[in-house]
Enzyme design. Structure first.
Site, PDB file in Angstrom:
ATOM      1  N   GLU A   1       0.877  -1.163   0.080  1.00 29.44           N
ATOM      2  CA  GLU A   1       0.089  -0.127  -0.096  1.00 29.44           C
ATOM      3  C   GLU A   1       0.968   1.196   0.062  1.00 29.44           C
ATOM      4  OE1 GLU A   1      -3.123  -0.021   2.861  1.00 29.44           O
ATOM      5  OE2 GLU A   1      -2.937   2.301   3.270  1.00 29.44           O
TER       6      GLU A   1
ATOM      7  N   GLU B   1      -2.563  11.404   3.278  1.00 28.04           N
ATOM      8  CA  GLU B   1      -3.620  11.392   4.228  1.00 28.04           C
ATOM      9  C   GLU B   1      -3.450  12.330   5.186  1.00 28.04           C
ATOM     10  OE1 GLU B   1      -4.422   6.705   5.662  1.00 28.04           O
ATOM     11  OE2 GLU B   1      -2.410   7.199   5.695  1.00 28.04           O
TER      12      GLU B   1
END
Length: 337
Positions: free
Chosen positions: A225, A230
């Site tokens: 990932e 974020e």
């Protein structure tokens, strides 16, 4: 007479055999390796190797690729920029060898390979985007129910708008959207750049990220990932750039943060540069996290893109009851290769 011919024949065979063995047993010497890098930034390199007593040349190009070249001359094209250690092993007929290493620095002019500019009002392009739908926490005890309704995802005024809404929906207290390019577009290596304005509100968790395309057969985190961006509404203006992979996932993930200004009121560029050698995550062209890539990581396969807003969960924390709506706007997302 017959015995004489037999003896003579045996002697000649012995002499020729000895002569051949003597030549093949001489190890390669004087190995010279030259590299000419193409000036057009295409990644093309012409390698020329020569050595005394060599019959073949084995090239290891510094990226896991191997080729055997009888002549010693080969034109090789790298697909990712970086500095590579190239090792050439000259061998003779009997297998004796001599090796030499050189370094080549490759600069590749990246070209736009795929993008969505979000210029056409309405639903996102179905040829580029699908959706994750439903609730269930998504592995992080999140509270939203993902939909593909225009209330949660729409293009208008030149930007994609992903909207989290406080509402009762199929047993959930929030709705949102999660777009992904899975089974529509995936790639290995390149640069991803997205220009986005992030939502405010404690409990919001917007993300622009990537997952390994083999996730259906290789479960997370083994699929890999890459979190390009974020942001947590409880900690405004702190941008997270993170990699998850075996040994470095969840709370032990491989990441860094960068503080910027006006993440929720202005657009910023969030990017990752991904090669066989390194993964660099940046915001506004400033790199703030670098991870060495190698054959031991899962970051050498195809990945697909994801954009979403999660609500609450293990990472975002409790949601402020006053948050009734939150929007992430994306001006564009582009892949250069």
């Amino acid at each position: 007479m017959k015995n004489t011919l037999t003896i003579l024949s045996t002697l000649l065979c012995f002499l020729f055999s000895c002569s051949k063995d003597t030549g093949s047993s001489s190890p390669p010497t004087n190995l010279v390796v030259n590299a000419t890098i193409s000036a057009d930034n295409s990644g093309t390199v012409t390698f020329v190797a020569s050595a005394t007593n060599a019959t073949t040349y084995e090239y290891e190009f510094g990226n896991g690729s191997l080729q055997i070249v009888p002549s010693g001359t080969i034109i090789y094209k790298y697909i990712s920029p970086g500095t590579y250690t190239v090792t050439v092993t000259a061998k003779n007929a009997s297998g004796k060898s001599l090796s030499k290493s050189i370094q080549v620095t490759i600069n590749i002019m990246l070209a736009l390979a795929w993008s969505d500019e979000f210029d056409i009002d309405g639903a996102p392009d179905a040829s580029k985007w699908g959706y994750d739908l439903g609730a269930g926490g998504w592995g992080n005890v999140e509270l939203q129910h993902y939909t593909n309704r225009p209330e949660n995802v729409i293009i208008s005024g030149g930007t994609l708008k992903i909207k989290a809404i406080k509402e009762n929906f199929s047993g959930a207290n929030y709705t949102s959207a999660r777009l992904l390019s899975k089974d529509k577009y995936a790639f290995k290596y390149g640069k991803v750049e997205a220009r986005a304005k992030l939502p405010a509100g404690v409990g919001t968790w917007p993300a622009i990220w990537m997952l390994g395309s083999n996730i259906n057969t290789v479960p997370w985190p083994a699929c890999g990932e890459i979190d390009i961006m974020e942001h947590l509404g409880r900690d405004l203006n702190k941008i997270y750039g993170t990699l998850h992979y075996p040994g470095r996932s969840g709370a032990n993930a491989d990441g860094s943060t960068k503080i910027i200004s006006n993440a929720t009121t202005e657009f910023h560029k969030y990017a990752v540069e991904w090669t066989a050698a390194t993964i660099k995550i940046s915001v506004d062209d400033e790199v703030f996290h670098v991870v060495a890539n190698s054959g031991s990581t899962p970051f050498n396969n195809n990945f697909f893109l994801i954009m979403n807003i999660a609500m609450g969960g293990n990472f975002a924390g409790a949601i402020d009851p006053a948050v009734t709506a939150a929007t992430m706007e994306v001006d564009y997302i582009r892949v250069y290769r």
